[in-house]
Write a protein that holds these residues in place. Structure first.
Motif, PDB file in Angstrom:
ATOM      1  N   VAL A   1      -3.598 105.886 139.186  1.00 43.34           N
ATOM      2  CA  VAL A   1      -4.909 106.462 139.466  1.00 43.34           C
ATOM      3  C   VAL A   1      -6.013 105.432 139.253  1.00 43.34           C
ATOM      4  N   MET A   2      -5.989 104.767 138.111  1.00 41.34           N
ATOM      5  CA  MET A   2      -7.036 103.805 137.792  1.00 41.34           C
ATOM      6  C   MET A   2      -7.054 102.654 138.796  1.00 41.34           C
ATOM      7  N   GLN A   3      -5.869 102.178 139.160  1.00 38.92           N
ATOM      8  CA  GLN A   3      -5.800 101.064 140.096  1.00 38.92           C
ATOM      9  C   GLN A   3      -6.179 101.482 141.521  1.00 38.92           C
ATOM     10  N   THR A   4      -5.779 102.707 141.902  1.00 42.54           N
ATOM     11  CA  THR A   4      -6.135 103.204 143.227  1.00 42.54           C
ATOM     12  C   THR A   4      -7.639 103.346 143.351  1.00 42.54           C
ATOM     13  N   GLU A   5      -8.263 103.950 142.339  1.00 46.69           N
ATOM     14  CA  GLU A   5      -9.720 104.097 142.356  1.00 46.69           C
ATOM     15  C   GLU A   5     -10.414 102.732 142.406  1.00 46.69           C
TER      16      GLU A   5
ATOM     17  N   PHE B   1      -8.279 111.006 142.276  1.00 48.56           N
ATOM     18  CA  PHE B   1      -9.580 110.352 142.089  1.00 48.56           C
ATOM     19  C   PHE B   1     -10.417 111.102 141.042  1.00 48.56           C
ATOM     20  N   PRO B   2      -9.935 111.174 139.802  1.00 46.93           N
ATOM     21  CA  PRO B   2     -10.656 111.962 138.792  1.00 46.93           C
ATOM     22  C   PRO B   2     -12.004 111.375 138.395  1.00 46.93           C
ATOM     23  N   HIS B   3     -12.220 110.070 138.661  1.00 49.17           N
ATOM     24  CA  HIS B   3     -13.464 109.421 138.234  1.00 49.17           C
ATOM     25  C   HIS B   3     -14.306 108.939 139.413  1.00 49.17           C
ATOM     26  N   LYS B   4     -13.927 109.351 140.611  1.00 47.41           N
ATOM     27  CA  LYS B   4     -14.580 108.765 141.781  1.00 47.41           C
ATOM     28  C   LYS B   4     -14.870 109.851 142.815  1.00 47.41           C
ATOM     29  N   GLN B   5     -15.957 109.664 143.563  1.00 45.21           N
ATOM     30  CA  GLN B   5     -16.317 110.624 144.590  1.00 45.21           C
ATOM     31  C   GLN B   5     -15.323 110.555 145.746  1.00 45.21           C
ATOM     32  N   PHE B   6     -14.960 111.722 146.286  1.00 44.25           N
ATOM     33  CA  PHE B   6     -14.041 111.762 147.421  1.00 44.25           C
ATOM     34  C   PHE B   6     -14.537 112.794 148.438  1.00 44.25           C
ATOM     35  N   THR B   7     -14.018 112.673 149.656  1.00 40.41           N
ATOM     36  CA  THR B   7     -14.363 113.582 150.740  1.00 40.41           C
ATOM     37  C   THR B   7     -13.128 114.370 151.140  1.00 40.41           C
ATOM     38  N   VAL B   8     -13.256 115.677 151.255  1.00 43.23           N
ATOM     39  CA  VAL B   8     -12.135 116.506 151.700  1.00 43.23           C
ATOM     40  C   VAL B   8     -12.050 116.459 153.223  1.00 43.23           C
ATOM     41  N   ILE B   9     -10.893 116.043 153.713  1.00 42.05           N
ATOM     42  CA  ILE B   9     -10.594 116.034 155.145  1.00 42.05           C
ATOM     43  C   ILE B   9      -9.531 117.105 155.369  1.00 42.05           C
ATOM     44  N   ASN B  10      -9.903 118.203 155.979  1.00 45.72           N
ATOM     45  CA  ASN B  10      -8.950 119.301 156.166  1.00 45.72           C
ATOM     46  C   ASN B  10      -7.740 118.863 156.995  1.00 45.72           C
ATOM     47  N   ASN B  11      -6.572 119.394 156.632  1.00 43.97           N
ATOM     48  CA  ASN B  11      -5.355 119.150 157.402  1.00 43.97           C
ATOM     49  C   ASN B  11      -5.413 119.966 158.695  1.00 43.97           C
ATOM     50  N   ALA B  12      -6.262 119.531 159.595  1.00 42.52           N
ATOM     51  CA  ALA B  12      -6.544 120.288 160.808  1.00 42.52           C
ATOM     52  C   ALA B  12      -5.403 120.181 161.821  1.00 42.52           C
ATOM     53  N   ILE B  13      -5.289 121.196 162.651  1.00 37.51           N
ATOM     54  CA  ILE B  13      -4.246 121.251 163.675  1.00 37.51           C
ATOM     55  C   ILE B  13      -4.857 121.692 165.000  1.00 37.51           C
ATOM     56  N   ASP B  14      -4.083 121.554 166.058  1.00 39.97           N
ATOM     57  CA  ASP B  14      -4.470 122.114 167.353  1.00 39.97           C
ATOM     58  C   ASP B  14      -4.073 123.578 167.325  1.00 39.97           C
ATOM     59  N   THR B  15      -4.979 124.443 166.908  1.00 42.21           N
ATOM     60  CA  THR B  15      -4.629 125.837 166.658  1.00 42.21           C
ATOM     61  C   THR B  15      -4.150 126.556 167.917  1.00 42.21           C
ATOM     62  N   GLU B  16      -4.603 126.121 169.085  1.00 37.87           N
ATOM     63  CA  GLU B  16      -4.192 126.796 170.324  1.00 37.87           C
ATOM     64  C   GLU B  16      -2.684 126.707 170.543  1.00 37.87           C
ATOM     65  N   LEU B  17      -2.074 125.623 170.070  1.00 41.17           N
ATOM     66  CA  LEU B  17      -0.622 125.470 170.211  1.00 41.17           C
ATOM     67  C   LEU B  17       0.140 126.537 169.439  1.00 41.17           C
ATOM     68  N   TYR B  18      -0.495 127.100 168.414  1.00 39.54           N
ATOM     69  CA  TYR B  18       0.177 128.062 167.535  1.00 39.54           C
ATOM     70  C   TYR B  18      -0.237 129.505 167.825  1.00 39.54           C
ATOM     71  N   SER B  19      -1.026 129.697 168.862  1.00 41.74           N
ATOM     72  CA  SER B  19      -1.483 131.032 169.224  1.00 41.74           C
ATOM     73  C   SER B  19      -0.287 131.961 169.448  1.00 41.74           C
ATOM     74  N   TYR B  20      -0.347 133.153 168.874  1.00 38.27           N
ATOM     75  CA  TYR B  20       0.766 134.095 168.972  1.00 38.27           C
ATOM     76  C   TYR B  20       1.071 134.423 170.421  1.00 38.27           C
ATOM     77  N   ASN B  21       2.355 134.284 170.783  1.00 43.75           N
ATOM     78  CA  ASN B  21       2.791 134.435 172.167  1.00 43.75           C
ATOM     79  C   ASN B  21       4.053 135.300 172.197  1.00 43.75           C
ATOM     80  N   PRO B  22       3.946 136.591 172.543  1.00 42.30           N
ATOM     81  CA  PRO B  22       5.113 137.492 172.534  1.00 42.30           C
ATOM     82  C   PRO B  22       6.261 137.040 173.430  1.00 42.30           C
ATOM     83  N   SER B  23       5.956 136.425 174.559  1.00 39.64           N
ATOM     84  CA  SER B  23       7.032 135.986 175.453  1.00 39.64           C
ATOM     85  C   SER B  23       7.793 134.808 174.847  1.00 39.64           C
TER      86      SER B  23
END
Length: 370
Positions: free
Chosen positions: A143-147, A165-187
């Motif tokens: 942790v210390m070396q990574t920071e 990063f307990p001592h350093k500012q970080f930005t959350v980048i959501n694990n985003a996906i192409d949601t349309e690919l997962y749209s419920y499809n009965p067929s």
């Protein structure tokens, strides 16, 4: 934010560093972004630390990326490893941004990168359990070396960021996906049910590498309890890994050969999720797994272990259960009342639209260069 590529002819090239290029959560997240980023402005190249060909390698090449194989790091190979990075950065001056997803040795390659004037980005994808003794000391050293050697810090959620990063500012980048690919499809659902002969009884699904942290024998214990009450229930298990042989042995020992279907690594997880009725993830530890987002975009009711961050509860109806009670898992899964409906737009609107995330990251990289 920057709008134009400072180089009108060639895209900037970001070097993404991984252990391997198989279908893990971090790799899948990166590939989702890679597919959706404007590759005329930003192109990804990759460093891997494995001689085995990864599942994503052909696609990377087809998208214009380059793949470089670094030697495995150990205390004995430290100088060989740093020499490899020095030679690489000397011969590839186009790699001015190093995005490290392989955090345990990121201080090593980041420190070399700084000597060549590169910008370093550390990305935390997990929050591992706290332990005492030697593990804790080792973790704190990393942790210390990574920071120390990271110019910028990203994390998949708050918990993962605070872990690395307990001592350093970080930005959350959501694990985003192409949601349309997962749209419920009965067929598609009917097609998958037929392909795997899933029948009318409940089909449980799980996706993940076959390693200890994913609690694979817990998955088998849960299915044993389910099948005791619903003998024709099925488990569609997507993934591969080091414990595959032991998992097969355990399936036979528990007489679940007719109930558990091992699909191996698949490139059509979005399609297979259509054939599932519920999704389980009884892991010992997770950050914010991509599959948890995919399952909710597929409108699957989700059952996670209480070790999985509740940040995964995007739609508000995920259930978190203790690891030591597979009977409880079975009861709640079998007693579930759920009407499946399309939820992919809700997941996108919650901040998991990969196109928006890719645009943010694209502009971040361009600003770094400009």
């Amino acid at each position: 934010m920057a709008e134009n590529n400072p180089n009108d002819k060639e895209p900037i090239r970001v070097l993404c560093v991984f252990s391997s290029l198989d279908r893990g959560g971090a790799e899948s997240m990166c590939m989702n972004l890679y597919r959706n980023i404007d590759r005329s402005k930003v192109q990804f190249d990759f460093v891997k630390h494995s001689s085995k060909k990864g599942s994503f390698e052909d696609e990377i090449i087809s998208l214009g990326g380059k793949i470089f194989e670094a030697p495995r790091y150990s205390a004995k190979t430290h100088f060989q490893y740093t020499r490899w990075w020095k030679n690489h950065l000397k011969n590839h001056s186009e790699h001015k941004i190093i995005h490290g997803h392989f955090f345990s040795i990121s201080p090593i390659y980041f420190s070399v990168a700084h000597k060549f004037g590169c910008k370093t980005v550390a990305h935390s994808h997990c929050a591992q359990p706290n332990r005492n003794g030697l593990y804790r000391k080792l973790k704190m050293h990393i942790v210390m070396q990574t920071e120390k050697h990271s110019d910028y810090c990203f994390a998949c959620n708050e918990e993962s960021g605070k872990w690395l990063f307990p001592h350093k500012q970080f930005t959350v980048i959501n694990n985003a996906i192409d949601t349309e690919l997962y749209s419920y499809n009965p067929s598609l659902r009917k097609e998958v049910k037929s392909e795997f002969n899933l029948g009318d009884d409940i089909t449980v699904g799980t996706v993940g590498s076959m390693q200890s942290v994913k609690n694979p024998f817990g998955i088998i214990a849960i299915m044993k309890e389910i099948c005791a009450k619903s003998p024709n229930a099925k488990l569609l298990w997507v993934g591969e890994g080091e414990l595959h042989t032991k998992i097969e042995e355990s399936i036979k020992e528990n007489n679940l050969q007719d109930n558990i279907i091992l699909t191996g690594i698949r490139s059509d997880v979005n399609r297979l999720m259509q054939g599932m009725d519920v999704f389980i993830l009884p892991s010992f530890s997770e950050g914010l797994p991509v599959v948890s987002i995919e399952a909710q975009a597929s409108a699957l009711p989700c059952f996670f272990s209480d070790r999985v961050s509740e940040d995964t509860n995007i739609l508000g109806d995920c259930r978190y259960l203790p690891l030591d009670n597979p009977k409880l898992w079975a009861e709640q899964i079998l007693n579930l009342e759920y009407e499946r409906k399309d939820t992919h737009k809700e997941v996108a609107n919650a901040g998991y639209d990969v196109k928006k995330t890719a645009l943010y990251l694209q502009n971040f990289y361009l600003d770094l260069i400009s």
